[in-house]
Structure formats: structure tokens, C-alpha cells
Design a protein around this motif. Structure first.
Motif, short mmCIF file in Angstrom:
data_model
loop_
_atom_site.label_atom_id
_atom_site.label_comp_id
_atom_site.label_asym_id
_atom_site.label_seq_id
_atom_site.Cartn_x
_atom_site.Cartn_y
_atom_site.Cartn_z
N CYS A 26 0.84 -1.21 0.00
CA CYS A 26 0.00 0.00 0.00
C CYS A 26 0.87 1.25 0.00
O CYS A 26 0.60 2.21 -0.74
CB CYS A 26 -0.91 0.02 1.23
SG CYS A 26 -2.22 -1.20 1.18
N LEU A 27 1.91 1.23 0.83
CA LEU A 27 2.72 2.45 0.98
C LEU A 27 3.57 2.76 -0.25
O LEU A 27 4.15 3.83 -0.35
CB LEU A 27 3.59 2.35 2.24
CG LEU A 27 2.78 2.48 3.55
CD1 LEU A 27 3.66 2.20 4.75
CD2 LEU A 27 2.12 3.86 3.67
N GLU A 28 3.60 1.82 -1.19
CA GLU A 28 4.24 2.13 -2.48
C GLU A 28 3.33 2.99 -3.35
O GLU A 28 3.77 3.58 -4.32
CB GLU A 28 4.56 0.84 -3.23
CG GLU A 28 5.87 0.24 -2.76
CD GLU A 28 6.20 -1.05 -3.48
OE1 GLU A 28 5.70 -1.25 -4.60
OE2 GLU A 28 6.95 -1.84 -2.89
N LEU A 29 2.06 3.03 -2.99
CA LEU A 29 1.09 3.78 -3.82
C LEU A 29 1.02 5.23 -3.36
O LEU A 29 0.99 5.53 -2.16
CB LEU A 29 -0.30 3.14 -3.69
CG LEU A 29 -0.40 1.67 -4.08
CD1 LEU A 29 -1.81 1.17 -3.86
CD2 LEU A 29 0.02 1.47 -5.54
N GLU A 30 0.94 6.12 -4.34
CA GLU A 30 0.92 7.56 -4.06
C GLU A 30 -0.25 7.92 -3.13
O GLU A 30 -0.12 8.78 -2.25
CB GLU A 30 0.82 8.32 -5.37
CG GLU A 30 1.13 9.79 -5.19
CD GLU A 30 0.86 10.59 -6.45
OE1 GLU A 30 0.61 9.99 -7.52
OE2 GLU A 30 0.90 11.83 -6.35
N ALA A 31 -1.38 7.25 -3.31
CA ALA A 31 -2.58 7.60 -2.51
C ALA A 31 -2.32 7.43 -1.03
O ALA A 31 -2.81 8.21 -0.20
CB ALA A 31 -3.76 6.74 -2.95
N PHE A 32 -1.57 6.39 -0.67
CA PHE A 32 -1.27 6.17 0.75
C PHE A 32 -0.17 7.13 1.21
O PHE A 32 -0.15 7.53 2.37
CB PHE A 32 -0.87 4.71 0.99
CG PHE A 32 -2.05 3.78 1.00
CD1 PHE A 32 -2.75 3.50 2.17
CD2 PHE A 32 -2.50 3.19 -0.18
CE1 PHE A 32 -3.86 2.66 2.16
CE2 PHE A 32 -3.60 2.34 -0.20
CZ PHE A 32 -4.29 2.07 0.98
N GLN A 33 0.73 7.49 0.29
CA GLN A 33 1.81 8.42 0.67
C GLN A 33 1.27 9.82 0.92
O GLN A 33 1.57 10.43 1.94
CB GLN A 33 2.87 8.46 -0.44
CG GLN A 33 3.60 7.14 -0.60
CD GLN A 33 4.38 7.04 -1.91
OE1 GLN A 33 4.52 8.02 -2.65
NE2 GLN A 33 4.88 5.85 -2.21
N VAL A 34 0.44 10.33 0.01
CA VAL A 34 -0.03 11.71 0.18
C VAL A 34 -1.02 11.84 1.35
O VAL A 34 -1.17 12.92 1.91
CB VAL A 34 -0.67 12.30 -1.11
CG1 VAL A 34 0.33 12.34 -2.24
CG2 VAL A 34 -1.92 11.53 -1.53
N SER A 35 -1.66 10.74 1.70
CA SER A 35 -2.63 10.80 2.80
C SER A 35 -2.00 10.48 4.15
O SER A 35 -2.66 10.58 5.19
CB SER A 35 -3.79 9.83 2.51
OG SER A 35 -3.30 8.51 2.36
#
Ligand SMILES: N[C@@H](CCC(=O)N[C@@H](CS)C(=O)NCC(=O)O)C(=O)O
Length: 221
Positions: free
Chosen positions: A202-211
Motif C-alpha cells: 500500500c505504501l508504495e502507492l501515491e494515494a497512501f503516501q499523500v494521505s
């Protein structure tokens, strides 16, 4: 759309992640859970959500319900995420078949109703009030560990990148903030290899990073 939330609140992160996965624009309205005795306890916020909890998701304009209610927004992160999933169906956060959706809701509820409530600020404050000698952090940590043990056992051995399949779902959106909180309660999350692998995906995905809490403008060091 406005999201009233707190940068470090796991339930706020759930909704931020869902909004980011959907590519939806919104305005962030910080509600500090500690400052001023808790801004979520102020009358103005209580009028939106009498549970005195974040998040609260406010519509651009009120929505009419068949019984005449003019609804200004929604509380409860899972209700908000399910609403967003119907409003913005791609990518789906629930899945395409009844049994897939039921499985996503099952895993979601293990976190949403089985773990998260027992680590809540007001629960720990009440424990401190009735049992001042109790270690409320250790008390909550025991429930988090119990729930994560069960979740790890439930999904162990499954060969997919995310909790329920090859794409992130509502269950993942709940898992990642819950593991973040587990660390805040000093739990060793390496005890959960499958959950940790899902978190890493999940943390590889931008959505989880920006949130992520640390990326919120109001984040504190
Ligand atoms: N079931 C609710 C739980 C919301 C909740 O517990 N929010 C926490 C932050 S993650 C909160 O506002 N706590 C305030 C307090 O404990 O005083 C949801 O999913 O939205």
C-alpha cells in the motif's frame, strides 16, 4: 467537499486514502483532538457530529433524503468510504461480487469495530478516570495486538498483494492507519508478516503516501 479530520487520526487517514485512491478533490479542515481540550468537543463541531469524533465529511450542498431530511454531510469513516465508492465507482474499494464485498467488509470491521474503538482517546481518558493506576496505553495495546493477531490469522497464506485481492480495498485503507497506530502503542508489527507485506504494498502507492499523517500540512513533529 470538506473533510474535517485530525492529521494523526487513523479514521481520518482512512478517508484521506480513499479520496486519494479515487482522485477526488476536497478541502481539508483540521480539527485538533488535543488542543483547547479537543476541538471536536466544541458546540460547533458537535452540531455536525454529536459523537465528537473525526472524520466528518461535508457535502458541497445539502442532500435531500426521502423523509425530508436535508443532510449536510456524513460521519463514520466506513459509511463515508462506502458513499464515496458509490459516487465515484472507479477504482472500486469494495469489489465486484457480493462475496468479495462481504469479505472486504468482514476484514474492515475487524479493524473498524474490533480494534480501533479500544484505542480511542476518550476510552483511554475514561479508563484513566475510573482506574488512575491503570496503564491505559498498555491496556489499548493489548486489544490492538489481539485484533491484529486475529486479522493476521484470517488472511495468512493468501497469495495476493493486498488484504483482499490484487487491488487496494476499503480493508487496506483501514489496515495501514491501524498498523501506524500499533507502532504508536509500541507494538512490534513484524509479528504480522502478511499484514506488514500488505502495508508495504500500500505504501508504495501515491494515494497512501499523500494521505499519510506526516504529509498533512498541520502535522506536528
Ligand atoms: N467509527 C468511527 C470512529 C471515529 C473515531 O474514533 N475517531 C477518533 C480519531 S481516529 C476520534 O475522533 N476520537 C476522539 C476522542 O476519542 O475523543 C469512524 O470510523 O469514523
Amino acid at each position: 467537499m470538506k473533510l474535517y479530520g485530525y492529521w494523526r487520526s487513523s479514521c481520518s487517514w482512512r478517508v484521506r486514502a480513499a479520496l486519494a485512491l479515487k482522485g477526488a478533490d476536497y478541502t481539508n479542515v483540521p480539527v485538533h483532538l488535543v488542543k483547547d481540550g479537543g476541538q471536536h468537543r466544541r458546540d460547533e463541531y458537535r452540531a455536525k457530529n454529536p459523537m465528537q469524533q473525526v472524520p466528518f465529511f461535508e457535502f458541497d450542498s445539502p442532500q435531500s433524503l426521502p423523509w425530508g431530511l436535508q443532510l449536510h454531510g456524513l460521519a463514520q469513516s466506513v459509511a463515508i468510504i462506502e458513499y464515496l465508492d458509490e459516487l465515484l465507482p472507479a477504482p472500486s474499494l469494495l469489489g465486484s461480487s457480493p462475496v468479495e464485498r462481504a469479505r472486504v467488509r468482514w476484514l474492515t470491521e475487524m479493524i473498524n469495530s474490533g480494534i480501533q474503538p479500544l484505542q480511542n482517546l476518550f476510552v483511554m481518558q475514561e479508563l484513566n478516570r475510573v482506574a488512575p493506576e491503570a496503564d491505559s496505553k498498555a491496556w489499548s495495546a493489548a486489544f490492538i495486538a489481539r485484533g491484529l493477531d486475529a486479522l493476521e490469522a484470517t488472511v495468512r497464506g493468501e497469495d495476493c498483494a493486498f488484504l483482499a485481492g490484487t487491488k487496494p480495498s476499503m480493508a487496506d485503507v483501514c489496515l495501514v492507519p491501524q498498523l501506524y497506530n500499533a507502532r504508536r502503542f509500541n507494538l512490534d508489527v513484524s509479528a504480522y508478516p502478511r499484514l506488514s507485506a500488505v502495508e508495504a504494498a500500500c505504501l508504495e502507492l501515491e494515494a497512501f503516501q499523500v494521505s499519510h499523517p506526516d504529509q498533512q500540512p498541520e502535522a506536528e513533529g
